[in-house]
Design a protein around this motif. Structure first.
Motif, mmCIF file in Angstrom:
data_model
loop_
_atom_site.group_PDB
_atom_site.id
_atom_site.type_symbol
_atom_site.label_atom_id
_atom_site.label_comp_id
_atom_site.label_asym_id
_atom_site.label_seq_id
_atom_site.Cartn_x
_atom_site.Cartn_y
_atom_site.Cartn_z
ATOM 1 N N TRP A 32 2.727 8.358 1.864
ATOM 2 C CA TRP A 32 2.881 7.814 3.216
ATOM 3 C C TRP A 32 2.854 6.288 3.208
ATOM 4 C CZ3 TRP A 32 4.388 10.163 7.567
ATOM 5 C CH2 TRP A 32 4.354 11.566 7.595
ATOM 6 N N VAL A 33 2.006 5.706 2.376
ATOM 7 C CA VAL A 33 1.970 4.236 2.260
ATOM 8 C C VAL A 33 3.320 3.717 1.796
ATOM 9 C CG1 VAL A 33 0.938 2.276 1.050
ATOM 10 C CG2 VAL A 33 -0.513 4.158 1.836
ATOM 11 N N LYS A 34 3.911 4.355 0.811
ATOM 12 C CA LYS A 34 5.217 3.923 0.299
ATOM 13 C C LYS A 34 6.295 4.037 1.369
ATOM 14 C CE LYS A 34 4.879 6.443 -3.576
ATOM 15 N NZ LYS A 34 5.226 7.026 -4.906
ATOM 16 N N LEU A 35 6.218 5.073 2.198
ATOM 17 C CA LEU A 35 7.179 5.221 3.288
ATOM 18 C C LEU A 35 7.004 4.130 4.343
ATOM 19 C CD1 LEU A 35 7.033 9.088 3.724
ATOM 20 C CD2 LEU A 35 9.046 7.768 3.035
ATOM 21 N N ALA A 36 5.748 3.756 4.615
ATOM 22 C CA ALA A 36 5.491 2.686 5.591
ATOM 23 C C ALA A 36 6.117 1.374 5.131
ATOM 24 C CB ALA A 36 3.992 2.518 5.807
ATOM 25 N N LEU A 37 6.086 1.115 3.834
ATOM 26 C CA LEU A 37 6.704 -0.095 3.295
ATOM 27 C C LEU A 37 8.228 0.039 3.277
ATOM 28 C CD1 LEU A 37 4.269 -0.758 0.312
ATOM 29 C CD2 LEU A 37 4.332 -1.931 2.532
ATOM 30 N N LYS A 38 8.710 1.207 2.916
ATOM 31 C CA LYS A 38 10.156 1.434 2.812
ATOM 32 C C LYS A 38 10.845 1.281 4.164
ATOM 33 C CE LYS A 38 13.532 4.913 1.272
ATOM 34 N NZ LYS A 38 13.684 6.257 0.646
ATOM 35 N N LEU A 84 11.343 9.446 10.205
ATOM 36 C CA LEU A 84 10.403 8.353 9.988
ATOM 37 C C LEU A 84 11.087 6.993 9.955
ATOM 38 C CD1 LEU A 84 8.008 9.907 7.325
ATOM 39 C CD2 LEU A 84 7.546 9.519 9.747
ATOM 40 N N SER A 85 12.349 6.959 9.588
ATOM 41 C CA SER A 85 13.068 5.683 9.501
ATOM 42 C C SER A 85 13.172 4.990 10.852
ATOM 43 C CB SER A 85 14.468 5.908 8.928
ATOM 44 O OG SER A 85 15.246 6.718 9.797
ATOM 45 N N SER A 86 12.980 5.751 11.943
ATOM 46 C CA SER A 86 13.060 5.158 13.282
ATOM 47 C C SER A 86 11.693 4.787 13.842
ATOM 48 C CB SER A 86 13.737 6.137 14.247
ATOM 49 O OG SER A 86 12.913 7.283 14.466
ATOM 50 N N CYS A 87 10.616 5.088 13.112
ATOM 51 C CA CYS A 87 9.252 4.919 13.646
ATOM 52 C C CYS A 87 8.796 3.460 13.625
ATOM 53 C CB CYS A 87 8.263 5.758 12.854
ATOM 54 S SG CYS A 87 8.346 7.509 13.222
ATOM 55 N N ASP A 88 7.990 3.129 14.612
ATOM 56 C CA ASP A 88 7.278 1.850 14.638
ATOM 57 C C ASP A 88 5.810 2.030 14.263
ATOM 58 O OD1 ASP A 88 9.442 0.102 15.806
ATOM 59 O OD2 ASP A 88 9.276 1.606 17.406
ATOM 60 N N LEU A 89 5.247 3.178 14.640
ATOM 61 C CA LEU A 89 3.841 3.473 14.355
ATOM 62 C C LEU A 89 3.710 4.947 14.013
ATOM 63 C CD1 LEU A 89 0.756 2.851 14.367
ATOM 64 C CD2 LEU A 89 0.793 3.306 16.839
ATOM 65 N N VAL A 90 3.067 5.220 12.880
ATOM 66 C CA VAL A 90 2.748 6.591 12.489
ATOM 67 C C VAL A 90 1.230 6.709 12.388
ATOM 68 C CG1 VAL A 90 2.922 8.354 10.699
ATOM 69 C CG2 VAL A 90 4.921 6.929 11.243
ATOM 70 N N ILE A 91 0.674 7.680 13.096
ATOM 71 C CA ILE A 91 -0.761 7.945 13.034
ATOM 72 C C ILE A 91 -0.983 9.220 12.228
ATOM 73 C CG2 ILE A 91 -2.852 8.477 14.342
ATOM 74 C CD1 ILE A 91 -1.701 6.944 16.696
ATOM 75 N N TYR A 109 -3.854 2.458 -4.739
ATOM 76 C CA TYR A 109 -3.375 3.418 -5.742
ATOM 77 C C TYR A 109 -1.874 3.271 -6.003
ATOM 78 C CZ TYR A 109 -2.463 8.065 -7.790
ATOM 79 O OH TYR A 109 -2.069 9.109 -8.596
ATOM 80 N N VAL A 110 -1.114 2.946 -4.934
ATOM 81 C CA VAL A 110 0.340 2.811 -5.102
ATOM 82 C C VAL A 110 0.778 1.341 -5.201
ATOM 83 C CG1 VAL A 110 0.821 5.010 -3.975
ATOM 84 C CG2 VAL A 110 0.785 2.920 -2.594
ATOM 85 N N GLY A 111 -0.197 0.441 -5.363
ATOM 86 C CA GLY A 111 0.135 -0.954 -5.612
ATOM 87 C C GLY A 111 0.214 -1.850 -4.400
ATOM 88 N N ASN A 112 -0.124 -1.322 -3.215
ATOM 89 C CA ASN A 112 -0.103 -2.149 -2.002
ATOM 90 C C ASN A 112 -1.484 -2.775 -1.815
ATOM 91 O OD1 ASN A 112 0.349 -3.308 0.502
ATOM 92 N ND2 ASN A 112 0.458 -1.374 1.616
ATOM 93 N N THR A 113 -1.800 -3.744 -2.665
ATOM 94 C CA THR A 113 -3.153 -4.312 -2.698
ATOM 95 C C THR A 113 -3.440 -5.265 -1.539
ATOM 96 O OG1 THR A 113 -2.368 -6.034 -4.202
ATOM 97 C CG2 THR A 113 -3.362 -4.067 -5.191
ATOM 98 N N THR A 114 -2.410 -5.652 -0.791
ATOM 99 C CA THR A 114 -2.630 -6.485 0.399
ATOM 100 C C THR A 114 -2.736 -5.630 1.661
ATOM 101 O OG1 THR A 114 -0.263 -6.785 0.823
ATOM 102 C CG2 THR A 114 -1.339 -8.390 -0.646
ATOM 103 N N PHE A 115 -2.559 -4.320 1.509
ATOM 104 C CA PHE A 115 -2.633 -3.368 2.620
ATOM 105 C C PHE A 115 -1.580 -3.635 3.692
ATOM 106 C CE2 PHE A 115 -6.934 -4.000 0.887
ATOM 107 C CZ PHE A 115 -7.085 -2.774 0.262
ATOM 108 N N LYS A 116 -0.433 -4.150 3.288
ATOM 109 C CA LYS A 116 0.657 -4.404 4.237
ATOM 110 C C LYS A 116 1.027 -3.113 4.971
ATOM 111 C CE LYS A 116 5.492 -5.910 4.553
ATOM 112 N NZ LYS A 116 5.272 -6.603 5.834
#
Length: 379
Positions: free
Chosen positions: A180-186, A153-160, A215-222
């Motif tokens: 998954w949200v936390k991984l997208a930010l990480k 996942l560290s190499s991904c640009d887009l995960v569906i 739920y995980v604190g990403n309230t801006t949906f980044k």
């Protein structure tokens, strides 16, 4: 570009030399298209606003449609979005194909990940963007849920993601989606959940990725995007009403891109869609129909009732031979699972040994078809 034939084309080739048993009425359980009348109030709205065809529609969608979608999201997912955080779309198939092209255009060596088996538009988008693909294999061993491999996942640009899932009917909890949200930010990849089956649930409402982000604190949906559609929800696939929602910085640029695509929804369709998004009674009625169909499947085939969708992911010994036998002897069409998946890095196709059955007919027709399937399994 070299696209794979669509699963239904493969099915036609598989069955082309077979004459089905004419003692049975044809039963087609292959396509995820509700076989029920679109509710009358939606049809009436479409007819009433036919005169609006004389006007060009705006790519941004009409205010009344945007408000209806925002209200749906607020009520259903307890999530209040701003006007900048949604875009009405012409269904979601076009979004799944062109959003990756927009997002990955400037990437030199783009990488996409998505479930396997999958909705084939994901693969089409990967081909169109020349992306390297990481398959998130859905198997019995992982309960048909995508496993997390951070090295990949560290190499991904887009995960569906696709929860509720087509074709396996698996769902992800808010906690699982949150990971998954936390991984997208990480790892700074864009995470998109295809939620087109979110309203076809059997008991408890299915969570949205939007809820998981909060739920995980990403309230801006980044880095967080969802899509949804009215097709399954309202038995109105021809209405072509969907939306994309989430990260407003991404959507602002995507909106510019869409002005060139030319996929604005005609105004009569927008009017009817706004009515449909605003009503829940007809959706609740549809859910009861699908739930009864699943109950029939449990009684006849012994299958478990899934949390959502209207699909059975039925295990068989040889899906290709079973599909041919079922069509020849019982005049029932189903879809072999291997047509919906690809060989993974381990040289295995996770769709092998399964067939997808779409329980989209009336209770009477469903019972008849399931009875024939049982006879074929026992024969």
């Amino acid at each position: 570009m070299n696209f794979e034939p669509y699963p239904f084309e493969k099915l036609n080739n598989l069955l082309k030399n077979i004459t089905p048993n004419k003692n049975y009425e044809p039963s087609v359980l292959t396509i995820g298209e509700p076989q029920f009348e679109t509710p009358e109030f939606i049809q009436n709205s479409l007819a009433k606003n036919a005169s609006l065809l004389k006007k060009y529609p705006k790519t941004t969608g009409e205010e009344y449609l945007r408000e209806a979608i925002l209200s749906f999201i607020a009520k259903r997912f307890n999530t209040n979005l701003s006007d900048e955080q949604i875009i009405p779309t012409f269904g979601t198939r076009e979004v799944l194909f062109n959003f990756p092209q927009f997002l990955l255009f400037d990437k030199k060596n783009p990488v996409m990940a998505y479930p396997n088996p999958f909705y084939q538009i994901y693969e089409g988008a990967a081909i169109a963007t020349r992306s390297k693909v990481i398959h998130l294999n859905l198997t019995q061993e992982n309960n048909f849920k995508p496993l997390i491999d951070e090295d990949e996942l560290s190499s991904c640009d887009l995960v569906i993601l696709n929860s509720p899932n087509n074709p396996t009917s698996s769902t992800l909890s808010i906690e699982e989606l949150g990971e998954w949200v936390k991984l997208a930010l990480k790892y700074d990849f864009v995470l998109l959940n295809d939620e087109c089956y979110s309203e076809i649930y059997t008991n408890e409402p299915i969570p949205s990725l939007l809820e998981a982000a909060t739920y995980v604190g990403n309230t801006t949906f980044k880095n967080t995007i969802v899509i949804n559609s009215i097709s399954k929800r309202s038995s109105a696939p021809g209405l072509r009403s969907g939306f994309i929602a989430g990260d407003e910085e991404i959507l602002a640029e995507y909106m510019k891109y869409r002005t060139y695509v030319g996929c604005a929804s005609p105004l009569p369709l927008q009017s009817a869609a706004a009515e449909a998004w605003s009503d829940e009674a007809h959706v609740a009625a549809s859910r009861e129909v699908y739930k009864r169909n699943f109950q029939l499947a449990k009684e006849i085939l012994g299958t478990e009732i899934p949390n959502a969708t209207f699909y059975l992911w039925l295990k068989v010994n040889d899906a290709l031979e079973f599909t041919k036998k079922l069509y020849e002897l019982y005049n029932v069409k189903v879809l072999p699972g291997e047509f919906l998946a690809r060989q993974s890095a381990s040289q295995e196709n996770p769709g092998v040994g399964f067939v997808r059955i779409a329980l989209v007919e009336s209770e009477l027709k469903t019972k008849d078809a399931l009875t024939r399937i049982k006879e074929c399994l026992n024969g």
